[in-house]
Structure formats: structure tokens, C-alpha cells
Design an enzyme around this catalytic site. Sequence first.
Site, PDB file in Angstrom:
ATOM      1  N   ARG A   1       0.929  -1.421  -0.037  1.00 41.05           N
ATOM      2  CA  ARG A   1       0.233  -0.335   0.418  1.00 41.05           C
ATOM      3  C   ARG A   1       0.737   1.105   0.458  1.00 41.05           C
ATOM      4  NH1 ARG A   1      -2.781  -3.515   3.365  1.00 41.05           N
ATOM      5  NH2 ARG A   1      -4.705  -3.994   2.723  1.00 41.05           N
TER       6      ARG A   1
ATOM      7  N   LYS B   1       2.507  11.860 -11.287  1.00 40.09           N
ATOM      8  CA  LYS B   1       1.810  10.590 -13.058  1.00 40.09           C
ATOM      9  C   LYS B   1       2.513   9.629 -13.162  1.00 40.09           C
ATOM     10  CE  LYS B   1      -1.561  13.358 -15.740  1.00 40.09           C
ATOM     11  NZ  LYS B   1      -1.666  13.502 -16.661  1.00 40.09           N
TER      12      LYS B   1
ATOM     13  N   GLU C   1       8.775  17.082 -25.300  1.00 41.50           N
ATOM     14  CA  GLU C   1       7.906  17.477 -23.747  1.00 41.50           C
ATOM     15  C   GLU C   1       8.226  18.625 -23.655  1.00 41.50           C
ATOM     16  OE1 GLU C   1       5.214  15.645 -23.135  1.00 41.50           O
ATOM     17  OE2 GLU C   1       5.654  13.506 -23.483  1.00 41.50           O
TER      18      GLU C   1
ATOM     19  N   LYS D   1       5.936  22.488 -14.493  1.00 43.15           N
ATOM     20  CA  LYS D   1       5.513  21.491 -14.635  1.00 43.15           C
ATOM     21  C   LYS D   1       4.875  21.355 -13.401  1.00 43.15           C
ATOM     22  CE  LYS D   1       4.436  17.018 -15.334  1.00 43.15           C
ATOM     23  NZ  LYS D   1       4.585  15.394 -15.701  1.00 43.15           N
TER      24      LYS D   1
ATOM     25  N   GLU E   1      -5.061  16.289 -11.518  1.00 43.74           N
ATOM     26  CA  GLU E   1      -5.861  16.505 -13.327  1.00 43.74           C
ATOM     27  C   GLU E   1      -7.403  17.062 -13.348  1.00 43.74           C
ATOM     28  OE1 GLU E   1      -4.086  14.873 -16.276  1.00 43.74           O
ATOM     29  OE2 GLU E   1      -6.130  14.547 -17.182  1.00 43.74           O
TER      30      GLU E   1
ATOM     31  N   ARG F   1      -4.353  21.030 -14.610  1.00 44.91           N
ATOM     32  CA  ARG F   1      -3.171  19.885 -15.071  1.00 44.91           C
ATOM     33  C   ARG F   1      -3.592  19.170 -16.198  1.00 44.91           C
ATOM     34  NH1 ARG F   1       0.103  15.553 -11.956  1.00 44.91           N
ATOM     35  NH2 ARG F   1       1.016  14.722 -13.285  1.00 44.91           N
TER      36      ARG F   1
ATOM     37  N   ASN G   1      -0.975  18.038 -21.602  1.00 47.99           N
ATOM     38  CA  ASN G   1      -2.092  16.800 -22.225  1.00 47.99           C
ATOM     39  C   ASN G   1      -1.262  17.012 -23.821  1.00 47.99           C
ATOM     40  OD1 ASN G   1      -1.676  15.032 -20.106  1.00 47.99           O
ATOM     41  ND2 ASN G   1      -3.959  15.221 -19.959  1.00 47.99           N
TER      42      ASN G   1
ATOM     43  N   HIS H   1      -1.157  15.174 -26.944  1.00 48.85           N
ATOM     44  CA  HIS H   1      -1.312  13.790 -26.493  1.00 48.85           C
ATOM     45  C   HIS H   1      -2.265  12.578 -26.983  1.00 48.85           C
ATOM     46  CE1 HIS H   1       1.870  15.093 -23.929  1.00 48.85           C
ATOM     47  NE2 HIS H   1       2.064  13.884 -22.800  1.00 48.85           N
TER      48      HIS H   1
ATOM     49  N   HIS I   1      -1.247   9.339 -28.583  1.00 51.99           N
ATOM     50  CA  HIS I   1      -1.193   8.590 -27.593  1.00 51.99           C
ATOM     51  C   HIS I   1      -2.182   7.922 -28.627  1.00 51.99           C
ATOM     52  CE1 HIS I   1      -1.652   9.481 -23.174  1.00 51.99           C
ATOM     53  NE2 HIS I   1      -0.138   9.789 -23.534  1.00 51.99           N
TER      54      HIS I   1
ATOM     55  N   HIS J   1       7.769   8.272 -27.290  1.00 53.98           N
ATOM     56  CA  HIS J   1       6.313   8.491 -27.059  1.00 53.98           C
ATOM     57  C   HIS J   1       6.556  10.698 -27.541  1.00 53.98           C
ATOM     58  CE1 HIS J   1       3.696  10.295 -24.132  1.00 53.98           C
ATOM     59  NE2 HIS J   1       4.461  11.035 -23.403  1.00 53.98           N
TER      60      HIS J   1
HETATM   61  P1  NAD Z   1      12.201   4.924 -22.468  1.00 49.91           P
HETATM   62  O1  NAD Z   1      11.669   4.984 -21.018  1.00 49.91           O
HETATM   63  O2  NAD Z   1      11.423   4.420 -22.672  1.00 49.91           O
HETATM   64  O3  NAD Z   1      13.803   5.319 -22.594  1.00 49.91           O
HETATM   65  C1  NAD Z   1      13.867   5.866 -24.210  1.00 49.91           C
HETATM   66  C2  NAD Z   1      14.911   4.814 -24.395  1.00 49.91           C
HETATM   67  O4  NAD Z   1      16.121   5.425 -23.744  1.00 49.91           O
HETATM   68  C3  NAD Z   1      15.235   2.832 -23.652  1.00 49.91           C
HETATM   69  O5  NAD Z   1      15.669   2.259 -24.663  1.00 49.91           O
HETATM   70  C4  NAD Z   1      16.073   3.414 -22.532  1.00 49.91           C
HETATM   71  O6  NAD Z   1      16.192   2.281 -22.296  1.00 49.91           O
HETATM   72  C5  NAD Z   1      16.965   4.302 -23.097  1.00 49.91           C
HETATM   73  N1  NAD Z   1      18.013   5.392 -22.479  1.00 49.91           N
HETATM   74  C6  NAD Z   1      17.379   5.306 -21.493  1.00 49.91           C
HETATM   75  N2  NAD Z   1      18.830   5.968 -20.757  1.00 49.91           N
HETATM   76  C7  NAD Z   1      19.389   5.903 -21.403  1.00 49.91           C
HETATM   77  C8  NAD Z   1      21.191   6.456 -21.574  1.00 49.91           C
HETATM   78  N3  NAD Z   1      21.557   7.645 -20.235  1.00 49.91           N
HETATM   79  N4  NAD Z   1      21.476   6.223 -22.454  1.00 49.91           N
HETATM   80  C9  NAD Z   1      21.038   5.505 -23.459  1.00 49.91           C
HETATM   81  N5  NAD Z   1      20.381   4.962 -23.215  1.00 49.91           N
HETATM   82  C10 NAD Z   1      19.053   5.254 -22.611  1.00 49.91           C
HETATM   83  O7  NAD Z   1      11.498   7.008 -23.247  1.00 49.91           O
HETATM   84  P2  NAD Z   1      11.005   8.011 -22.528  1.00 49.91           P
HETATM   85  O8  NAD Z   1      11.418   8.892 -23.363  1.00 49.91           O
HETATM   86  O9  NAD Z   1      12.221   7.907 -21.409  1.00 49.91           O
HETATM   87  O10 NAD Z   1      10.140   7.909 -21.776  1.00 49.91           O
HETATM   88  C11 NAD Z   1       8.853   7.754 -22.309  1.00 49.91           C
HETATM   89  C12 NAD Z   1       7.374   7.146 -21.324  1.00 49.91           C
HETATM   90  O11 NAD Z   1       7.247   8.266 -20.559  1.00 49.91           O
HETATM   91  C13 NAD Z   1       6.772   6.213 -21.814  1.00 49.91           C
HETATM   92  O12 NAD Z   1       6.155   5.622 -21.381  1.00 49.91           O
HETATM   93  C14 NAD Z   1       5.658   8.204 -21.768  1.00 49.91           C
HETATM   94  O13 NAD Z   1       4.113   7.160 -21.436  1.00 49.91           O
HETATM   95  C15 NAD Z   1       5.690   8.212 -20.148  1.00 49.91           C
HETATM   96  N6  NAD Z   1       5.749   9.489 -19.659  1.00 49.91           N
HETATM   97  C16 NAD Z   1       5.346   9.807 -18.437  1.00 49.91           C
HETATM   98  C17 NAD Z   1       5.187  10.856 -17.959  1.00 49.91           C
HETATM   99  C18 NAD Z   1       4.467  11.455 -16.611  1.00 49.91           C
HETATM  100  O14 NAD Z   1       3.662  12.300 -16.222  1.00 49.91           O
HETATM  101  N7  NAD Z   1       4.381  10.031 -15.757  1.00 49.91           N
HETATM  102  C19 NAD Z   1       5.189  12.597 -18.723  1.00 49.91           C
HETATM  103  C20 NAD Z   1       5.817  11.743 -20.380  1.00 49.91           C
HETATM  104  C21 NAD Z   1       5.788  10.743 -20.474  1.00 49.91           C
HETATM  105  N1  GLY Z   2       2.621  14.360 -18.638  1.00 47.81           N
HETATM  106  C1  GLY Z   2       0.666  14.699 -18.563  1.00 47.81           C
HETATM  107  C2  GLY Z   2       1.207  14.528 -17.005  1.00 47.81           C
HETATM  108  O1  GLY Z   2       2.634  15.273 -16.518  1.00 47.81           O
HETATM  109  O2  GLY Z   2       0.263  15.895 -16.491  1.00 47.81           O
END
Ligand code: NAD
Ligand code: GLY
Length: 368
Positions: free
Chosen positions: A121, A143, A185, A225, A235, A239, A243, A246, A250, A263
Site C-alpha cells: 500500500r 503520474k 515535451e 510542470k 488533474e 493539469r 496533455n 497527447h 496516444h 512517446h
Molecule cells: P524510455 O524510458 O523507453 O527510454 C528511451 C530509451 O532510452 C530506452 O531504450 C532506454 O533504455 C534508453 N535509455 C535510457 N537512458 C539512457 C541513457 N542515458 N543513454 C542511452 N540510452 C538510454 O522512454 P522515455 O522517452 O524516457 O519515456 C517515455 C515514457 O514516459 C512513456 O511511456 C510515457 O508514457 C511516459 N511519460 C510519463 C509522464 C508522466 O508524467 N509520468 C510524462 C511523459 C511521458
Molecule cells: N504528462 C502529463 C502530466 O504529467 O500531467
Amino acid sequence: MKTLKVNLPGREYQIDIGLNILDKQLPEAVKLNTAEQVVVVTNTTVHELYPDFISNVLANSGVKVSTCILPDGEKYKNLETLSLIFDFLMNISANRQTLLIAFGGGVIGDMAGFAASTFVRGIPFIQVPTTLLADVDSSVGGKTAVNHPAGKNTIGSFKQPEYVCIELAFLKTLPSRELKAGYMELLKHGLIQDAEFFNFTQQNTLEPLNFDYLKEAIFRSCEIKGRVVEQDETEKGLRANLNFGHTLGHLIETHAGYGKYLHGEAVGTGMLFAAFVSWRWNELEQNEWELISNSLTQIMLPVKLLKLDYETFRNLILHDKKAQKQAVNFILLKNLGESFILKETSVEKLWDEFKLFAQKFPEIISLE
Ligand code: NAD
Ligand code: GLY
């Protein structure tokens, strides 16, 4: 080093941003947390590039550190992979005194955060982002999520980290395609809230990496942010502006299959589309639309979508195969630096705009 605070009552946390800061900052943050043991959640790619990096940084902290290594990729951001984290935690007899550290990009951050919010939890977690996207967006704001085959990020929770350490040195190994995707982003935050910040990005270039510029730009992005999250953590309204881009983003990720487009790439296409609609619906001035489209198209990669008809478009946007609803909240720009939520936007009207958009930008989006 630059420091920022996210001020949420009872859940405030610090974000540190800088080059070669992790060695000093992370052990201090872990000490403050008084955890009995630490579990680093990472993936195969990050682990190969930086083997035992976090364990070594914490070697003199007097806390036991173990590492849970997940397969790499958006296509593994699902319940099955999430359960690997739970298996790992059960195997090492983790409890509420266990601290998770997410060491990777947004996929790792979202999954480790979700595990931290649900294991017994709720246990504390720290974000150590290693991609530009995670630096500017996903590591901040709480998130967490995994994908469902029918909808991106549809299973998740809100769980704020205890601390975020943005170590810029990790960007040195990040491929150019990933850097550009993450930059989308960052630009998003300027487009929706801060024209001056957007102009600042236009006076600089992403590559070759300039760590002084990146430190400032990441700081300002996180600040935008963070201030939004402080006002509307879960949200209820405001917030949703984060998006921007998005809705189509998405859709592209889900329709193309998770992992085909990054992404940030999908969101970049979605931002261009949302700006296009804003201009077409007389919200955004022509000159601002031109400035935005020139800037975004310079760093965008083409997206190819197979067999997209209205039904599929609508069902993907509404996350519902048998959707009765015909409308969605859509984020538009009133000006460069000012977004708003258009409630109950007709999906059919968006589809009409989408067809025009695909005609106007065949080099960006093609339908087969
Ligand atoms: P990712 O986590 O898949 O990383 C991208 C690639 O880079 C992967 O292959 C990873 O292994 C590699 N990598 C990571 N660090 C590295 C480094 N220093 N050197 C070389 N390679 C490296 O993708 P991302 O773009 O970081 O994140 C996308 C994800 O984030 C999506 O799933 C999206 O939905 C999510 N997201 C979440 C929020 C939130 O608010 N929680 C906001 C935006 C995006
Ligand atoms: N990336 C959208 C949010 O964090 O709300």
C-alpha cells in the site's frame, strides 16, 4: 546545480539539476529517507551502460542495495513486467522501510512509481531520470502508469517521488532520436504556458549538447510542470493542459503498436496537429502557427499510420471499442504560451481536421 521544490502539502520534494551532481546528492537524499534497504529499478540497456552505478554511488551509505533489471521498451510497460518488480520485492522480503529508486527513462519511472504506490500500500521512491524526456517531464508530477493493449497509460496512480536527481551526464549516451523526442515535451511546456521560455529554446540548439543551456531549460521546464502540479495534482482541470498533443500522440502510439514511435515523437506530431487545429479554428494567429510549425517540423520524424478510418480514430481517442460518446476534451492554443481546454470537442470535427492535417504534412504523417 539548480534546485527546485514542488510544494504539495505533506508531499513536498526537491528536484536537483546539474552535471556530475549524483555522487553527492543521492546519498544525502537516501540518508534523509532512513530506509532499511534500497531497490534500484532499471532496465537492461541502462544497466549495461551504467552497471551497478547507483549501488556504487550508495556504497558508503550503510544501506543494502539490490537491483531489479527489467526488459527495455515501451512494449514492456505492462502489468506483466510490473509484476516482475513485485516478485523481486517479495523475494528480498521488502517492506515499508524499503526505498525504490527508478533509474532510467519514463518507462522505468512510470513502472517503478506504480510499484511504489501499490506495494504494501505504498513505499517511498526516488527518481533518477536518464533520458531527456524523463528529465523534463515524467520524473516530476507523480503520474505513474502501465499501458493496456487498448489504451496508453490507462492503469496507474498518482504517487509523488521523495526526491528527483536530474544528472545531466546521463544524456551523453542518449541517442539523438531519443533526445529529440524528449525535447518535444520541453517545448510543450513553453507552448502551453510560457512564450518567453519557448523563444529562449529557439535561440539555442539541442545538439551538440550544451549543459549550461540544458540545465536552464530543464529547470524551467520542470518549474512550469511543478507549478501546474501544485495547483492540480490529480488533474481535476488545469493539469489537463499538460496533455497538449497527447490526444493524437496516444492514438499514434496505441495504433502503431507500443514502441514503434517514441512517446515524444508521437506527442510532437500531436502538438503540431493541436496547433494546426488551433490555427484553423481561429484561436492561434497565422504568424504564431507558422513559427510553431517551423520549429516543430525541424526536429520531427515521419509517422506512418496504417488503416486509420473514422471508427478506429474515434475508438482510440475515447479508449472504448463500443464508444457511444462522440466528444473529447481537447487542448488548444489561444496564443503561443497560452493553452486552454476545449471541453466536449467533437471527435468527428477532429477527424475532419486530421485528414486536412495529413494532406498538408505528408512528410510528417502518412495514412496507408
Ligand atoms: P524510455 O524510458 O523507453 O527510454 C528511451 C530509451 O532510452 C530506452 O531504450 C532506454 O533504455 C534508453 N535509455 C535510457 N537512458 C539512457 C541513457 N542515458 N543513454 C542511452 N540510452 C538510454 O522512454 P522515455 O522517452 O524516457 O519515456 C517515455 C515514457 O514516459 C512513456 O511511456 C510515457 O508514457 C511516459 N511519460 C510519463 C509522464 C508522466 O508524467 N509520468 C510524462 C511523459 C511521458
Ligand atoms: N504528462 C502529463 C502530466 O504529467 O500531467
